[in-house]
Design a protein around this motif. Structure first.
Motif, PDB file in Angstrom:
ATOM      1  N   GLY A 192       0.814  -1.205   0.000  1.00  0.00           N
ATOM      2  CA  GLY A 192       0.000   0.000   0.000  1.00  0.00           C
ATOM      3  C   GLY A 192       0.848   1.257   0.000  1.00  0.00           C
ATOM      4  N   LEU A 193       0.195   2.369  -0.191  1.00  0.00           N
ATOM      5  CA  LEU A 193       0.879   3.655  -0.243  1.00  0.00           C
ATOM      6  C   LEU A 193       0.414   4.540   0.906  1.00  0.00           C
ATOM      7  N   THR A 194       1.194   5.543   1.193  1.00  0.00           N
ATOM      8  CA  THR A 194       0.829   6.567   2.176  1.00  0.00           C
ATOM      9  C   THR A 194       0.694   7.899   1.459  1.00  0.00           C
ATOM     10  N   PRO A 195       0.043   8.867   2.071  1.00  0.00           N
ATOM     11  CA  PRO A 195      -0.027  10.187   1.432  1.00  0.00           C
ATOM     12  C   PRO A 195       1.346  10.751   1.110  1.00  0.00           C
ATOM     13  N   GLY A 196       2.337  10.446   1.959  1.00  0.00           N
ATOM     14  CA  GLY A 196       3.683  10.937   1.690  1.00  0.00           C
ATOM     15  C   GLY A 196       4.266  10.400   0.397  1.00  0.00           C
ATOM     16  N   ASP A 197       3.862   9.153   0.054  1.00  0.00           N
ATOM     17  CA  ASP A 197       4.345   8.559  -1.193  1.00  0.00           C
ATOM     18  C   ASP A 197       3.829   9.304  -2.415  1.00  0.00           C
ATOM     19  N   LEU A 198       2.751  10.017  -2.256  1.00  0.00           N
ATOM     20  CA  LEU A 198       2.105  10.675  -3.391  1.00  0.00           C
ATOM     21  C   LEU A 198       2.374  12.171  -3.442  1.00  0.00           C
ATOM     22  N   GLN A 199       3.224  12.649  -2.558  1.00  0.00           N
ATOM     23  CA  GLN A 199       3.538  14.073  -2.539  1.00  0.00           C
ATOM     24  C   GLN A 199       4.314  14.472  -3.796  1.00  0.00           C
ATOM     25  N   VAL A 200       4.047  15.644  -4.313  1.00  0.00           N
ATOM     26  CA  VAL A 200       4.786  16.217  -5.441  1.00  0.00           C
ATOM     27  C   VAL A 200       5.094  17.668  -5.078  1.00  0.00           C
ATOM     28  N   THR A 201       6.376  17.991  -4.991  1.00  0.00           N
ATOM     29  CA  THR A 201       6.761  19.366  -4.676  1.00  0.00           C
ATOM     30  C   THR A 201       7.669  19.912  -5.770  1.00  0.00           C
ATOM     31  N   ALA A 202       7.542  21.183  -6.035  1.00  0.00           N
ATOM     32  CA  ALA A 202       8.387  21.868  -7.016  1.00  0.00           C
ATOM     33  C   ALA A 202       8.367  23.352  -6.698  1.00  0.00           C
ATOM     34  N   SER A 203       9.540  23.908  -6.410  1.00  0.00           N
ATOM     35  CA  SER A 203       9.628  25.327  -6.092  1.00  0.00           C
ATOM     36  C   SER A 203      10.975  25.865  -6.530  1.00  0.00           C
ATOM     37  N   VAL A 204      11.090  27.178  -6.560  1.00  0.00           N
ATOM     38  CA  VAL A 204      12.337  27.824  -6.946  1.00  0.00           C
ATOM     39  C   VAL A 204      12.447  29.134  -6.183  1.00  0.00           C
ATOM     40  N   THR A 205      13.651  29.469  -5.747  1.00  0.00           N
ATOM     41  CA  THR A 205      13.888  30.721  -5.041  1.00  0.00           C
ATOM     42  C   THR A 205      14.745  31.640  -5.893  1.00  0.00           C
ATOM     43  N   ALA A 206      14.423  32.927  -5.864  1.00  0.00           N
ATOM     44  CA  ALA A 206      15.140  33.928  -6.638  1.00  0.00           C
ATOM     45  C   ALA A 206      16.384  34.383  -5.887  1.00  0.00           C
ATOM     46  N   PRO A 207      17.345  34.964  -6.587  1.00  0.00           N
ATOM     47  CA  PRO A 207      18.541  35.480  -5.912  1.00  0.00           C
ATOM     48  C   PRO A 207      18.174  36.617  -4.971  1.00  0.00           C
ATOM     49  N   SER A 208      18.851  36.680  -3.837  1.00  0.00           N
ATOM     50  CA  SER A 208      18.551  37.714  -2.849  1.00  0.00           C
ATOM     51  C   SER A 208      19.343  38.996  -3.094  1.00  0.00           C
ATOM     52  N   ALA A 209      20.490  38.894  -3.750  1.00  0.00           N
ATOM     53  CA  ALA A 209      21.314  40.078  -4.004  1.00  0.00           C
ATOM     54  C   ALA A 209      20.791  40.865  -5.196  1.00  0.00           C
ATOM     55  N   ALA A 210      21.149  42.153  -5.244  1.00  0.00           N
ATOM     56  CA  ALA A 210      20.773  42.993  -6.369  1.00  0.00           C
ATOM     57  C   ALA A 210      21.405  42.464  -7.649  1.00  0.00           C
ATOM     58  N   GLN A 211      20.666  42.541  -8.743  1.00  0.00           N
ATOM     59  CA  GLN A 211      21.119  42.006 -10.018  1.00  0.00           C
ATOM     60  C   GLN A 211      21.253  43.131 -11.043  1.00  0.00           C
ATOM     61  N   SER A 212      22.106  42.897 -12.048  1.00  0.00           N
ATOM     62  CA  SER A 212      22.350  43.918 -13.060  1.00  0.00           C
ATOM     63  C   SER A 212      22.470  43.274 -14.424  1.00  0.00           C
ATOM     64  N   ALA A 213      22.061  44.016 -15.458  1.00  0.00           N
ATOM     65  CA  ALA A 213      22.270  43.567 -16.828  1.00  0.00           C
ATOM     66  C   ALA A 213      23.765  43.443 -17.088  1.00  0.00           C
ATOM     67  N   GLY A 214      24.093  42.714 -18.133  1.00  0.00           N
ATOM     68  CA  GLY A 214      25.492  42.526 -18.461  1.00  0.00           C
ATOM     69  C   GLY A 214      26.159  41.453 -17.639  1.00  0.00           C
ATOM     70  N   SER A 215      25.360  40.577 -17.005  1.00  0.00           N
ATOM     71  CA  SER A 215      25.926  39.566 -16.116  1.00  0.00           C
ATOM     72  C   SER A 215      25.092  38.301 -16.165  1.00  0.00           C
TER      73      SER A 215
END
Length: 511
Positions: A192-215
């Motif tokens: 048998g399966l558990t709810p944990g077996d059926l979990q699907v996660t997908a996420s992404v975190t953005a950079p925390s530092a200031a960003q600039s073109a040319g890089s």
């Protein structure tokens, strides 16, 4: 018993009484076109969420229900649901409340965790969690109809929630029966399966530092419990690793760091990075349904309890946005150089060689972005490379500044005039084109002279070297300029004394 025998539960028993009456109640719901399962992106369903239950689809006695996680019947459904209780009237066209397995209000065998595990296995391996084509192929009935697949799945669920043995039902077709036994064979063989077996996660975190073109803008860090996810960027832009190498966006894994390649960009902008995993966490959620619109379902008073299943086309997504500033001044990078002897800071190197330092000044770089300066010493006499190279990788903290590059000059260059050529690269990957360079063979500021050794005499500067200013004042001999002709008084006196002595000796010989 022989599982293929014709004895067992009859069609009348499976469709009688309150189940049939409840299944016919459709309070204002609109039947979907028979196009199959939606390809909509399944929104997460959390405990306590209100979901809208649409009208049943399938055969009269078995069916599947479209579910809208927003609580409003609008567009394609996010999920589908099967019934858990066989003998409780179903209600549609109203809101049910999502919950975990412990929220189940019924009293049948589904309260046993082992039974719930079998039901979860059936859900995960049946239609619509598996496409109709793949389900038919796995069950040995290619081309199975949608209604047959639904019937097989619903009967398999009831086999565990209502019975403690493998019973044949009154099948609509042999395909439905074959698919049912396929599900039971798998579920019985599985713990048998558990709810944990059926979990699907997908996420992404953005950079925390200031960003600039040319890089390279980033890093974006991906998190998932799946083998891999698919990444997309809006607007489209090349995605790389930290070294600037493009990555395969169809197989990004947990913990992978991504960068937007904006090395050629100068203007400010923004983008959204999205990660997508196949599947949805909502599978296995229990839906408690009231008997009246706006009512609260209880153990004593509730309609048919349902269990969610996500279609095979369901996706779990996460996204993160980033803004970047314009490239400072939006000007092209520029470099200049100044080459000196590391020992004393002048532009004359000993005949036996030594170390020279080229101070490379730069302008218009992007702070926080990695660059590499690569240089080589060239012979001024013929403009050919010497093979003497140096490089420095650095990350500037401001757009303008300096960085040093060292060159070690070995023996064998006595009397040569050496000129440093420098090239600037973005990052540490030197396979691409440089973004700036300084390669002026006549630039005195990037020139050093290696002393020449006179045969049998002291080391002297190369008489062919050009006269160039030195940091401490004075001049060095320059290639193409006249050799110095100044004669000192002491040298002149020594010369006259020699002439007089020769005359005296000649007279002595004549006498």
């Amino acid at each position: 018993m022989n599982r293929r025998s014709g004895t067992g539960v009859t069609r009348g028993a499976s469709r009688a009484g309150s189940w049939l009456a409840g299944a016919l109640l459709a309070l204002g719901a609109v039947i979907m076109a028979p196009g199959g399962v939606s390809a909509a992106m399944a929104a997460d369903v959390a405990p306590g969420d209100a979901v809208f239950i649409g009208s049943k689809e399938g055969y009269d006695g078995t069916g599947i229900y479209p579910i809208w996680s927003s609580g409003v019947q609008e567009g394609e459904p996010d999920y589908w649901a099967y019934c858990i209780e066989h003998d409780v009237a179903a209600r549609t066209g109203l809101l049910g409340t999502a919950g975990d397995l412990d929220s189940y209000l019924g009293q049948n065998r589904f309260t046993d965790p082992a039974v719930a595990g079998k039901v979860l296995w059936v859900l995960a391996n049946s239609y619509p969690a598996v496409s109709l084509e793949d389900f038919g192929a796995a069950a040995g009935v290619p081309g199975i109809s949608r209604n047959d697949a639904i019937e097989a799945t619903q009967y398999a669920i009831w086999r565990y929630t209502e019975l403690d043995f493998d019973a044949p039902w009154a099948w609509e077709t042999p395909d439905s029966e074959a698919a049912y036994w396929h599900l039971l064979d798998g579920a019985n063989a599985s713990p048998g399966l558990t709810p944990g077996d059926l979990q699907v996660t997908a996420s992404v975190t953005a950079p925390s530092a200031a960003q600039s073109a040319g890089s390279l803008v980033g890093p974006f860090t991906v998190s998932t419990d799946q083998a891999s996810v698919v990444v997309s960027v809006d607007p489209a832009v090349t995605v790389t690793d930290a070294a600037g190498t493009p990555v395969d966006l169809s197989t990004v894994v947990d913990g992978q760091e991504l960068y937007l390649d904006l090395r050629e960009a100068t203007a400010a902008g923004s983008a959204t990075v999205r990660v997508t995993a196949v599947g949805s966490t909502g599978i296995g959620a229990v839906i408690s349904v009231p008997n009246a619109p706006g009512g609260t379902p209880t153990a004593e008073d509730h309609a048919q309890s349902m269990i969610l299943v996500a279609p095979d086309t369901a996706e779990t997504t996460g996204e993160a946005a980033v803004d970047w500033a314009a490239l400072p001044g939006a000007a092209e990078p520029v470099i200049g150089t100044s080459l000196v002897d590391a020992a004393d800071g002048d532009r004359v190197l000993g005949a036996n060689g030594g170390t020279v330092i080229d101070t490379v000044s730069f302008q218009n770089l992007v702070p926080g972005t990695e660059y590499t300066v690569v240089g080589e010493l060239m012979r001024k006499s013929d403009g050919q490379p010497t093979g003497i190279t140096g490089s420095t990788t650095f990350t500037p903290t401001s757009a303008n500044g300096t960085v040093d590059v060292s060159f070690v000059v070995p023996e064998g260059f006595a009397g040569d005039v050496l000129v440093a050529f420098e090239w600037l690269y973005l990052g540490s990957d030197l396979d691409g084109e440089p973004i700036a360079g300084h390669t002026d063979i006549d630039d005195a500021a990037q020139t050093v002279t290696v002393e020449a050794v006179a045969p049998g005499g002291p080391t002297t500067p190369n008489p062919g070297a050009p006269t160039v200013p030195t940091p401490g004042g004075g001049n060095l001999a320059a290639t193409g300029s006249p050799a110095p002709t100044m004669i000192t008084a002491a040298a002149l006196a020594a010369l006259l004394a020699g002439v007089i002595l020769m005359r005296v000796r000649r007279r002595a010989v004549d006498a």
